[in-house]
Scaffold this motif. Structure first.
Motif, short mmCIF file in Angstrom:
data_model
loop_
_atom_site.label_atom_id
_atom_site.label_comp_id
_atom_site.label_asym_id
_atom_site.label_seq_id
_atom_site.Cartn_x
_atom_site.Cartn_y
_atom_site.Cartn_z
N ALA A 83 109.29 24.79 -34.19
CA ALA A 83 108.59 26.03 -33.86
C ALA A 83 107.08 25.86 -34.02
O ALA A 83 106.29 26.34 -33.20
N GLN A 84 106.66 25.16 -35.07
CA GLN A 84 105.23 24.92 -35.28
C GLN A 84 104.66 24.05 -34.16
O GLN A 84 103.55 24.29 -33.66
N GLU A 85 105.43 23.03 -33.75
CA GLU A 85 104.96 22.16 -32.67
C GLU A 85 104.85 22.94 -31.36
O GLU A 85 103.88 22.78 -30.61
N ASP A 86 105.85 23.80 -31.08
CA ASP A 86 105.81 24.61 -29.85
C ASP A 86 104.61 25.55 -29.87
O ASP A 86 103.93 25.74 -28.85
N ALA A 87 104.36 26.17 -31.01
CA ALA A 87 103.23 27.08 -31.12
C ALA A 87 101.90 26.34 -30.91
O ALA A 87 101.00 26.83 -30.23
N ALA A 88 101.81 25.14 -31.49
CA ALA A 88 100.59 24.35 -31.33
C ALA A 88 100.39 23.95 -29.87
O ALA A 88 99.28 23.99 -29.34
N ALA A 89 101.51 23.57 -29.19
CA ALA A 89 101.41 23.19 -27.78
C ALA A 89 100.98 24.37 -26.92
O ALA A 89 100.15 24.24 -26.02
N ALA A 90 101.55 25.55 -27.19
CA ALA A 90 101.19 26.74 -26.43
C ALA A 90 99.71 27.10 -26.64
O ALA A 90 99.00 27.46 -25.69
N LYS A 91 99.25 26.98 -27.87
CA LYS A 91 97.85 27.29 -28.16
C LYS A 91 96.93 26.30 -27.47
O LYS A 91 95.88 26.68 -26.92
N ALA A 92 97.33 25.02 -27.48
CA ALA A 92 96.51 24.00 -26.82
C ALA A 92 96.44 24.26 -25.31
O ALA A 92 95.39 24.13 -24.69
N ALA A 93 97.59 24.65 -24.72
CA ALA A 93 97.61 24.94 -23.28
C ALA A 93 96.72 26.13 -22.95
O ALA A 93 95.99 26.12 -21.96
N GLN A 94 96.77 27.16 -23.78
CA GLN A 94 95.94 28.34 -23.56
C GLN A 94 94.46 28.00 -23.67
O GLN A 94 93.63 28.44 -22.89
#
Length: 265
Positions: A83-94
């Motif tokens: 979940a932390q990795e997914d959140a970090a990836a989403a933030k990086a994409a944004q």
């Protein structure tokens, strides 16, 4: 005396009958007591069961439970990490999307600024060229009121079209583009001009813009590549089908000096 009288015997001495009888009686009494006790017990009594502790099995169960708890905890940790990795990836994409949008905005702003600078530079250059040209002043003999013959006929036709609309490709009678109006005006005096401004700019004798006569064809742009034409009507003015916003009008040459002129009359 016998010769074997003093040799001791290895055989066990026989038990006396009284002892054997005593032992048999004791054994029989014990068995009888057991039998009586069994018969005296409740007819429906459940057999006594005894719980036997199995330390080895209990230890195995505890170990399995511990391993299961550890496995569950590990799964929970893995899910949290994912979940932390997914959140970090989403933030990086944004963040990347915002950065791209900002870069595009800056590029567009820069392009607009450069276009504005180029337009201002071109305007200054045109103004500079205009200021260098000789101010056009028509002699008294070139006044439209003094024009006669073919030139006067051409001017009269042009003035009759004042207020008509400008439409690209139109050839009259109520709408014109610049070259069709010039062509129609000179046709009234028997002069057959080419249809487009590029050809009209080389249709006659080239004359300087400082020595214009009524009826001269003015052009803007290079000779042979002109993009607009009109007709000089005297007094420093010309008549043309200007653009969709103005239509057919009379204008002052000082506001929009021509590049050159040709004389066909």
């Amino acid at each position: 005396m016998s010769h074997t009288a003093h040799i001791p015997s290895h055989r066990k001495p026989r038990r006396s009958a009284s002892k054997l009888a005593l032992r048999a009686g004791v054994a029989g009494g014990v068995l009888s007591t057991i039998a009586v006790a069994g018969a005296a017990g409740p007819a429906n009594a459940e057999p006594v069961t005894e719980t036997i502790e199995m330390p080895t099995l209990t230890g195995l169960s505890l170990s399995a439970a511990t391993q299961s708890a550890e496995a569950t905890q590990q799964v929970a940790l893995d899910l949290e990490l994912q979940a932390q990795e997914d959140a970090a990836a989403a933030k990086a994409a944004q963040t990347a999307k915002k950065a791209k949008a900002e870069a595009v905005r800056k590029a567009e702003a820069k392009e607009k600024a450069e276009a504005k600078e180029r337009a201002e530079a071109e305007a200054k250059e045109r103004a500079s060229r205009s200021s260098e040209r000789t101010t056009l002043s028509a002699p008294s003999s070139s006044s439209s009121s003094n024009a006669s013959g073919s030139a006067a006929t051409v001017v009269a036709f042009l003035k009759a079209q004042l207020g008509d609309a400008y439409v690209m490709g139109a050839t009259g009678p109520n709408s014109w583009d610049c070259s069709s109006l010039v062509q129609a005006a000179f046709r009234t005096v028997g002069v057959d001009l080419p249809r487009v401004s590029q050809d009209q700019s080389v249709a006659g004798t080239q004359v300087g813009t400082s020595n214009l006569q009524v009826g001269d064809i003015l052009y803007w742009g290079g000779a042979g590549s002109a993009y607009h034409t009109g007709v000089y009507i005297g007094d420093g003015k010309y008549l043309d089908a200007a653009n969709p916003g103005k239509g057919v009008v009379i204008q002052d040459l000082s506001g929009y000096p021509a590049s050159g002129a040709v004389r066909v009359l």
